[in-house]
Design a protein around this motif. Sequence first.
Motif, PDB file in Angstrom:
ATOM      1  N   LYS A  14       0.844  -1.206   0.000  1.00 59.03           N
ATOM      2  CA  LYS A  14       0.000   0.000   0.000  1.00 59.03           C
ATOM      3  C   LYS A  14       0.872   1.246   0.000  1.00 59.03           C
ATOM      4  O   LYS A  14       0.380   2.358   0.095  1.00 59.03           O
ATOM      5  CB  LYS A  14      -0.908   0.018   1.229  1.00 59.03           C
ATOM      6  CG  LYS A  14      -2.027  -0.995   1.186  1.00 59.03           C
ATOM      7  CD  LYS A  14      -2.893  -0.837   2.409  1.00 59.03           C
ATOM      8  CE  LYS A  14      -3.984  -1.866   2.450  1.00 59.03           C
ATOM      9  NZ  LYS A  14      -4.726  -1.770   3.724  1.00 59.03           N
ATOM     10  N   VAL A  15       2.193   1.038  -0.081  1.00 60.08           N
ATOM     11  CA  VAL A  15       3.137   2.162  -0.040  1.00 60.08           C
ATOM     12  C   VAL A  15       3.625   2.503  -1.443  1.00 60.08           C
ATOM     13  O   VAL A  15       4.142   1.659  -2.159  1.00 60.08           O
ATOM     14  CB  VAL A  15       4.341   1.865   0.892  1.00 60.08           C
ATOM     15  CG1 VAL A  15       5.360   2.986   0.838  1.00 60.08           C
ATOM     16  CG2 VAL A  15       3.858   1.656   2.332  1.00 60.08           C
ATOM     17  N   PHE A  16       3.438   3.784  -1.808  1.00 61.33           N
ATOM     18  CA  PHE A  16       3.957   4.324  -3.060  1.00 61.33           C
ATOM     19  C   PHE A  16       5.148   5.201  -2.680  1.00 61.33           C
ATOM     20  O   PHE A  16       5.088   5.924  -1.684  1.00 61.33           O
ATOM     21  CB  PHE A  16       2.888   5.172  -3.776  1.00 61.33           C
ATOM     22  CG  PHE A  16       3.471   6.139  -4.767  1.00 61.33           C
ATOM     23  CD1 PHE A  16       3.911   5.690  -6.010  1.00 61.33           C
ATOM     24  CD2 PHE A  16       3.610   7.486  -4.459  1.00 61.33           C
ATOM     25  CE1 PHE A  16       4.475   6.580  -6.918  1.00 61.33           C
ATOM     26  CE2 PHE A  16       4.170   8.379  -5.372  1.00 61.33           C
ATOM     27  CZ  PHE A  16       4.599   7.915  -6.601  1.00 61.33           C
ATOM     28  N   ALA A  17       6.218   5.128  -3.453  1.00 60.90           N
ATOM     29  CA  ALA A  17       7.384   5.973  -3.161  1.00 60.90           C
ATOM     30  C   ALA A  17       7.990   6.478  -4.456  1.00 60.90           C
ATOM     31  O   ALA A  17       7.874   5.837  -5.504  1.00 60.90           O
ATOM     32  CB  ALA A  17       8.417   5.183  -2.364  1.00 60.90           C
ATOM     33  N   TYR A  18       8.631   7.633  -4.359  1.00 57.96           N
ATOM     34  CA  TYR A  18       9.384   8.136  -5.511  1.00 57.96           C
ATOM     35  C   TYR A  18      10.713   8.691  -5.018  1.00 57.96           C
ATOM     36  O   TYR A  18      10.855   9.078  -3.859  1.00 57.96           O
ATOM     37  CB  TYR A  18       8.605   9.194  -6.300  1.00 57.96           C
ATOM     38  CG  TYR A  18       8.393  10.502  -5.572  1.00 57.96           C
ATOM     39  CD1 TYR A  18       9.386  11.482  -5.556  1.00 57.96           C
ATOM     40  CD2 TYR A  18       7.209  10.761  -4.903  1.00 57.96           C
ATOM     41  CE1 TYR A  18       9.192  12.678  -4.878  1.00 57.96           C
ATOM     42  CE2 TYR A  18       7.009  11.952  -4.225  1.00 57.96           C
ATOM     43  CZ  TYR A  18       8.006  12.901  -4.222  1.00 57.96           C
ATOM     44  OH  TYR A  18       7.825  14.084  -3.549  1.00 57.96           O
ATOM     45  N   VAL A  19      11.696   8.692  -5.930  1.00 59.17           N
ATOM     46  CA  VAL A  19      13.008   9.258  -5.634  1.00 59.17           C
ATOM     47  C   VAL A  19      13.157  10.496  -6.504  1.00 59.17           C
ATOM     48  O   VAL A  19      12.879  10.452  -7.706  1.00 59.17           O
ATOM     49  CB  VAL A  19      14.148   8.253  -5.941  1.00 59.17           C
ATOM     50  CG1 VAL A  19      15.515   8.904  -5.747  1.00 59.17           C
ATOM     51  CG2 VAL A  19      14.005   7.013  -5.064  1.00 59.17           C
ATOM     52  N   ALA A  20      13.545  11.589  -5.887  1.00 56.48           N
ATOM     53  CA  ALA A  20      13.738  12.830  -6.632  1.00 56.48           C
ATOM     54  C   ALA A  20      14.962  13.548  -6.082  1.00 56.48           C
ATOM     55  O   ALA A  20      15.341  13.368  -4.923  1.00 56.48           O
ATOM     56  CB  ALA A  20      12.511  13.731  -6.498  1.00 56.48           C
ATOM     57  N   GLN A  21      15.543  14.383  -6.941  1.00 55.50           N
ATOM     58  CA  GLN A  21      16.690  15.177  -6.525  1.00 55.50           C
ATOM     59  C   GLN A  21      16.172  16.457  -5.878  1.00 55.50           C
ATOM     60  O   GLN A  21      15.349  17.162  -6.468  1.00 55.50           O
ATOM     61  CB  GLN A  21      17.555  15.496  -7.734  1.00 55.50           C
ATOM     62  CG  GLN A  21      18.861  16.141  -7.367  1.00 55.50           C
ATOM     63  CD  GLN A  21      19.731  16.372  -8.584  1.00 55.50           C
ATOM     64  OE1 GLN A  21      19.231  16.513  -9.702  1.00 55.50           O
ATOM     65  NE2 GLN A  21      21.028  16.419  -8.383  1.00 55.50           N
ATOM     66  N   SER A  22      16.634  16.738  -4.681  1.00 53.82           N
ATOM     67  CA  SER A  22      16.222  17.934  -3.959  1.00 53.82           C
ATOM     68  C   SER A  22      16.679  19.181  -4.710  1.00 53.82           C
ATOM     69  O   SER A  22      17.824  19.252  -5.144  1.00 53.82           O
ATOM     70  CB  SER A  22      16.822  17.929  -2.558  1.00 53.82           C
ATOM     71  OG  SER A  22      16.759  19.216  -1.993  1.00 53.82           O
ATOM     72  N   GLN A  23      15.768  20.132  -4.833  1.00 57.09           N
ATOM     73  CA  GLN A  23      16.106  21.377  -5.516  1.00 57.09           C
ATOM     74  C   GLN A  23      17.097  22.198  -4.695  1.00 57.09           C
ATOM     75  O   GLN A  23      17.966  22.860  -5.242  1.00 57.09           O
ATOM     76  CB  GLN A  23      14.838  22.192  -5.786  1.00 57.09           C
ATOM     77  CG  GLN A  23      14.952  22.988  -7.063  1.00 57.09           C
ATOM     78  CD  GLN A  23      13.592  23.369  -7.617  1.00 57.09           C
ATOM     79  OE1 GLN A  23      12.564  22.869  -7.205  1.00 57.09           O
ATOM     80  NE2 GLN A  23      13.587  24.260  -8.578  1.00 57.09           N
ATOM     81  N   GLU A  24      16.982  22.137  -3.367  1.00 60.74           N
ATOM     82  CA  GLU A  24      17.852  22.917  -2.488  1.00 60.74           C
ATOM     83  C   GLU A  24      19.256  22.312  -2.402  1.00 60.74           C
ATOM     84  O   GLU A  24      20.242  22.983  -2.660  1.00 60.74           O
ATOM     85  CB  GLU A  24      17.266  23.016  -1.067  1.00 60.74           C
ATOM     86  CG  GLU A  24      16.042  23.899  -0.961  1.00 60.74           C
ATOM     87  CD  GLU A  24      14.761  23.205  -1.414  1.00 60.74           C
ATOM     88  OE1 GLU A  24      14.568  22.009  -1.058  1.00 60.74           O
ATOM     89  OE2 GLU A  24      13.967  23.831  -2.123  1.00 60.74           O
ATOM     90  N   SER A  25      19.333  21.032  -2.015  1.00 60.12           N
ATOM     91  CA  SER A  25      20.643  20.430  -1.719  1.00 60.12           C
ATOM     92  C   SER A  25      21.217  19.584  -2.858  1.00 60.12           C
ATOM     93  O   SER A  25      22.408  19.285  -2.857  1.00 60.12           O
ATOM     94  CB  SER A  25      20.517  19.553  -0.473  1.00 60.12           C
ATOM     95  OG  SER A  25      19.681  18.440  -0.743  1.00 60.12           O
ATOM     96  N   GLY A  26      20.368  19.161  -3.776  1.00 62.59           N
ATOM     97  CA  GLY A  26      20.838  18.291  -4.853  1.00 62.59           C
ATOM     98  C   GLY A  26      20.911  16.835  -4.421  1.00 62.59           C
ATOM     99  O   GLY A  26      21.254  15.955  -5.203  1.00 62.59           O
ATOM    100  N   ALA A  27      20.588  16.562  -3.141  1.00 62.54           N
ATOM    101  CA  ALA A  27      20.628  15.193  -2.613  1.00 62.54           C
ATOM    102  C   ALA A  27      19.456  14.384  -3.171  1.00 62.54           C
ATOM    103  O   ALA A  27      18.420  14.947  -3.534  1.00 62.54           O
ATOM    104  CB  ALA A  27      20.549  15.229  -1.088  1.00 62.54           C
ATOM    105  N   LEU A  28      19.626  13.072  -3.219  1.00 61.84           N
ATOM    106  CA  LEU A  28      18.547  12.193  -3.673  1.00 61.84           C
ATOM    107  C   LEU A  28      17.688  11.826  -2.473  1.00 61.84           C
ATOM    108  O   LEU A  28      18.184  11.325  -1.467  1.00 61.84           O
ATOM    109  CB  LEU A  28      19.127  10.927  -4.311  1.00 61.84           C
ATOM    110  CG  LEU A  28      19.851  11.125  -5.632  1.00 61.84           C
ATOM    111  CD1 LEU A  28      20.555   9.846  -6.047  1.00 61.84           C
ATOM    112  CD2 LEU A  28      18.884  11.564  -6.718  1.00 61.84           C
TER     113      LEU A  28
END
Length: 150
Positions: A98-112
């Motif tokens: 029931k868990v949906f997840a996404y990975v994105a690059q942070s706009q502030e830090s550039g971290a994943l």
Amino acid sequence: ELPESWADMQEPLLEGMCFTLKYLGMTLVEKPKGEDMAAAAIRRIVATARVGARKFQKVILTVSPRGISLQDADTKEMVENISIYRISYCTTDKLQNKVFAYVAQSQESGALECHAFLSPKKKIAQAVTLTVAQAFQMALDLWEAAHTGR
């Protein structure tokens, strides 16, 4: 309730498909994509979420070819807007289905960052994942059309 042929409908996706989910949290990840990385990240988020006795923020997650936007379901306040170009991966967890997840690059830090959400049903988590995949395809089609002068 999604119609049987919802996967073929492009119109609503251009406007944005909305899903009401509970935000479980975020953790930093090393790699932009991969099933094992996502599963480990989701396990960390769920474990942390279980420890804290707080109520989860109810959000309206809107998926469009522009990306994902998150809005607080109660206050209607915009929480975050993630460009489709910053999203590198999305999944429905195999164990926590029931868990949906996404990975994105942070706009502030550039971290994943891996962000996880709890949906009321397994089918909804899968629908969000499929909708994001469709949004990627549509964004690519729109980008290609713009760059081939069509």
